[in-house]
Design a protein around this motif. Structure first.
Motif, mmCIF file in Angstrom:
data_model
loop_
_atom_site.group_PDB
_atom_site.id
_atom_site.type_symbol
_atom_site.label_atom_id
_atom_site.label_comp_id
_atom_site.label_asym_id
_atom_site.label_seq_id
_atom_site.Cartn_x
_atom_site.Cartn_y
_atom_site.Cartn_z
ATOM 1 N N PRO A 92 1.302 -1.108 -0.284
ATOM 2 C CA PRO A 92 -0.278 -0.353 0.266
ATOM 3 C C PRO A 92 1.317 1.257 0.317
ATOM 4 O O PRO A 92 1.874 1.150 0.744
ATOM 5 N N VAL A 93 0.114 2.129 -0.525
ATOM 6 C CA VAL A 93 0.634 3.572 -0.750
ATOM 7 C C VAL A 93 0.708 5.190 -0.344
ATOM 8 O O VAL A 93 -1.330 5.021 -0.734
ATOM 9 N N ILE A 94 1.241 5.644 0.473
ATOM 10 C CA ILE A 94 0.066 6.925 0.638
ATOM 11 C C ILE A 94 1.505 8.107 0.228
ATOM 12 O O ILE A 94 2.507 8.071 -0.077
ATOM 13 N N VAL A 95 0.793 8.562 -0.335
ATOM 14 C CA VAL A 95 1.418 9.926 -1.190
ATOM 15 C C VAL A 95 0.589 11.246 -0.491
ATOM 16 O O VAL A 95 -0.658 11.729 -0.080
ATOM 17 N N ALA A 96 1.648 11.940 0.413
ATOM 18 C CA ALA A 96 1.578 13.140 1.105
ATOM 19 C C ALA A 96 2.601 13.923 0.446
ATOM 20 O O ALA A 96 3.205 14.195 0.964
ATOM 21 N N THR A 97 2.259 14.495 -0.658
ATOM 22 C CA THR A 97 2.416 14.742 -1.201
ATOM 23 C C THR A 97 1.892 16.769 -1.872
ATOM 24 O O THR A 97 0.525 15.963 -1.775
ATOM 25 N N ARG A 133 -0.907 14.597 -8.801
ATOM 26 C CA ARG A 133 -2.137 14.270 -9.862
ATOM 27 C C ARG A 133 -0.952 13.711 -10.708
ATOM 28 O O ARG A 133 -1.263 12.987 -11.739
ATOM 29 N N THR A 134 0.188 14.461 -10.951
ATOM 30 C CA THR A 134 0.931 13.467 -11.696
ATOM 31 C C THR A 134 1.737 12.240 -11.754
ATOM 32 O O THR A 134 1.369 11.708 -12.044
ATOM 33 N N LEU A 135 2.203 12.069 -10.743
ATOM 34 C CA LEU A 135 2.400 10.553 -9.976
ATOM 35 C C LEU A 135 1.352 9.950 -10.465
ATOM 36 O O LEU A 135 2.135 8.794 -11.246
ATOM 37 N N LEU A 136 0.258 9.683 -10.295
ATOM 38 C CA LEU A 136 -0.843 8.809 -10.125
ATOM 39 C C LEU A 136 -1.650 9.384 -11.473
ATOM 40 O O LEU A 136 -2.499 8.258 -11.983
ATOM 41 N N GLY A 137 -1.104 9.645 -12.320
ATOM 42 C CA GLY A 137 -1.594 10.561 -13.676
ATOM 43 C C GLY A 137 -3.480 10.706 -13.348
ATOM 44 O O GLY A 137 -3.892 9.587 -14.006
ATOM 45 N N ASP A 138 -3.689 11.139 -12.318
ATOM 46 C CA ASP A 138 -5.314 11.831 -12.241
ATOM 47 C C ASP A 138 -5.747 13.651 -12.468
ATOM 48 O O ASP A 138 -4.970 14.166 -11.131
ATOM 49 N N ASP A 139 -6.314 13.623 -13.608
ATOM 50 C CA ASP A 139 -6.398 15.127 -13.821
ATOM 51 C C ASP A 139 -7.444 15.426 -12.556
ATOM 52 O O ASP A 139 -7.463 16.684 -12.565
ATOM 53 N N ARG A 140 -7.861 14.266 -12.260
ATOM 54 C CA ARG A 140 -9.092 15.007 -11.624
ATOM 55 C C ARG A 140 -8.739 15.694 -9.804
ATOM 56 O O ARG A 140 -8.725 15.839 -8.529
ATOM 57 N N LEU A 141 -7.267 15.229 -9.626
ATOM 58 C CA LEU A 141 -6.807 15.482 -8.639
ATOM 59 C C LEU A 141 -6.439 17.438 -8.316
ATOM 60 O O LEU A 141 -5.927 17.334 -8.271
#
Length: 393
Positions: free
Chosen positions: A209-214, A220-228
């Motif tokens: 599991p990963v927690i992205v605390a940035t 948004r760039t790391l996850l490739g999710d423009d909705r962030l």
């Protein structure tokens, strides 16, 4: 709970909170920080002027206060010099005052502010225009926004209550926020957390599991999710060193416009060389305004509260922070509408612009604890069919 392995990306306040919490729960934790030093926006500069990346405060009634205290991470704190000649001042109607308008304190008592109406519209039914404008601008200290009155009434009213509580809620780690970060990092390492600095992550591991605390932009760039995405403030940050002079206030709040100047060496003299004072300020600017516009408003505050500051200046630095000072909620939205912590398939967000309650750093803290709870109670990551993690919102 079975033994688990967890990856945390980001070594700021949220990332360190997540790493400590997970390690205390028995997980094996690795934390990756892209910079060579930990802290994120909570870093404190080295050198003669120990500046933070923008003004920061720990609010005493926030959930992180007892958590830090129980782990021996809270103190030492710098004392609050709010009384006497070095206290808090207000710039209102072009003049300096020791107290805000009485109506501002009365307005804070209302607890019926709606989510779906802007603060100015709601407050005008409860106070006169001068009081309403002053209250809205005062909340700039906790929003960094150029026009807090245009934000959700519920969002602004909560911050009006918290920033006018007595005794004051805001406290400051002695030596700057970097000292708090150092204590948290040492505590994390003592729990067995592996901390890797200078370690930029471009792809998520697939086995933990990963927690992205940035910052949300980086997530948004790391996850490739423009909705962030979420609304943030645009702020001129001012760092100023001046030669010491008797009578300078501890802090100066703009009530004619959104702005705040704080003399951090009033409570913590070691932040600047002997004989000098370190001032840090924040001035909200609109999307179409320039840094010069913010600097001009900062000068109005300085002219009112710090006589001869131009002649006394020994060092100065200004910058513009765009979307780096936490989330702000527009009318019709609340913290629940921000990007969800659980992104699906074992990926979780933590930070000050995600779906968690609180004021300023409390959002980072609360989201970090929630992310750890979710990460350690679910299965391993399952890569999505397109190679990207799934998304819950």
């Amino acid at each position: 709970m079975p033994h688990r392995t967890l990856t945390v990306i980001g070594g700021g306040f949220a990332g360190l909170t997540a790493a400590i919490s997970a390690a205390e729960a028995g997980a094996t934790v690795t934390l990756h920080e892209a910079h060579r030093t930990l802290g994120g926006r909570a870093r404190t500069a080295d050198g003669p002027y120990r500046t933070n990346d923008g003004p920061h405060a720990l609010y005493r009634r926030g959930p992180h206060w007892p958590w830090l205290r129980q782990r021996g991470l809270l103190k030492p704190l710098a004392p609050l010099p709010l009384r006497g000649a070095a206290g808090l001042r207000f710039l209102h109607r072009g003049a300096l005052h020791r107290l805000p308008p009485l109506g501002l304190l009365r307005l804070r008592a209302h607890r019926d502010a709606p989510v779906d109406q802007d603060f100015l519209t709601w407050a005008r039914t409860r106070a006169d225009e001068t009081t309403v404008r002053a209250a809205a601008n005062y909340v700039g200290v906790a929003t960094f926004h150029h026009d807090p009155g245009a934000l959700s009434a519920a969002f602004v009213q909560e911050r009006l209550r918290r920033t006018t509580n007595l005794p004051p809620e805001a406290h400051y780690p002695a030596g700057g926020w970097g000292r708090l970060v150092d204590r948290m990092a040492a505590h994390a390492r003592g729990l067995g957390v592996r901390i890797e600095t200078g370690a930029r992550v471009d792809a998520l591991p697939e086995d933990t599991p990963v927690i992205v605390a940035t910052h949300l932009d980086s997530a948004r760039t790391l996850l490739g999710d423009d909705r962030l995405r979420w609304t943030g403030a645009r702020t001129v940050l001012l760092d100023l060193a001046v030669r010491t002079r008797g009578g300078d206030p501890f802090a100066l709040s703009g009530l004619d416009f959104s702005g705040w100047i704080e003399r951090f060496t009033c409570q913590d003299p070691g932040l600047a060389p002997h004989g000098e004072q370190l001032l840090q300020g924040q001035i909200g600017i609109a999307p179409d305004e320039t840094r010069a516009d913010g600097e001009a408003r900062a000068a109005r505050l300085l002219d009112a509260g710090f006589p001869h500051w131009r002649d006394r200046t020994t060092w100065r630095r200004t910058s513009v922070a765009t979307g780096r000072t936490g989330a702000v909620d527009l009318p019709g939205t609340s913290w629940r509408d921000r990007p969800a912590i659980d992104r699906g398939d074992g990926v979780y967000l933590a930070g000050d612009q995600v779906a968690a309650p609180g004021v300023l750093g409390e959002v980072s803290f609360t989201s970090a604890l929630e992310a750890v709870s979710l990460a350690l109670s679910t299965g391993l990551r399952r890569p999505a069919a397109n190679g990207r993690p799934g998304h819950s919102r």
